[in-house]
Design a protein around this motif. Structure first.
Motif, PDB file in Angstrom:
ATOM      1  N   SER A  39      36.548  91.176  51.730  1.00 53.30           N
ATOM      2  CA  SER A  39      35.131  90.914  51.427  1.00 53.30           C
ATOM      3  C   SER A  39      34.938  90.336  50.033  1.00 53.30           C
ATOM      4  N   SER A  40      35.889  90.550  49.140  1.00 57.26           N
ATOM      5  CA  SER A  40      35.757  90.037  47.775  1.00 57.26           C
ATOM      6  C   SER A  40      36.763  88.932  47.442  1.00 57.26           C
ATOM      7  N   HIS A  64      37.135  88.116  43.335  1.00 57.01           N
ATOM      8  CA  HIS A  64      36.074  88.905  42.698  1.00 57.01           C
ATOM      9  C   HIS A  64      34.678  88.490  43.165  1.00 57.01           C
ATOM     10  N   VAL A  66      31.160  88.949  44.615  1.00 52.46           N
ATOM     11  CA  VAL A  66      30.208  90.050  44.702  1.00 52.46           C
ATOM     12  C   VAL A  66      29.321  89.855  45.929  1.00 52.46           C
TER      13      VAL A  66
END
Length: 80
Positions: A39-40, A64, A66
């Motif tokens: 998901s990141s 990374h 968000v």
């Protein structure tokens, strides 16, 4: 193309050719390709058919993340 127009092909380029034949005013067809590692962490690239050949971007390794909401809008904004 298949989802919105029912147009398919053996591959992306053939589907683009069929789409341009069905809709002659279309000059270019573009799309993003996303590989979701997590998901990141995603890998993203783009492809565009210009009526003659298929163009591909390099693949970007995005870490990374968000919130990925708006990535498609940003892609189209940059393309326009």
């Amino acid at each position: 193309m298949e989802n919105c127009c029912g147009i398919t092909g053996k591959n992306y380029e053939e589907a683009c050719q069929a789409m341009m034949k069905a809709y002659p005013s279309i000059q270019k067809i573009a799309s993003t390709e996303r590989n979701s590692i997590s998901s990141s962490h995603n890998e993203i690239s783009a492809i565009m058919y210009n009526g003659k050949k298929l163009l591909t971007s390099k693949t970007y390794d995005l870490t990374h993340i968000v919130d990925r909401i708006g990535a498609g809008d940003a892609f189209m904004g940059g393309l326009i």
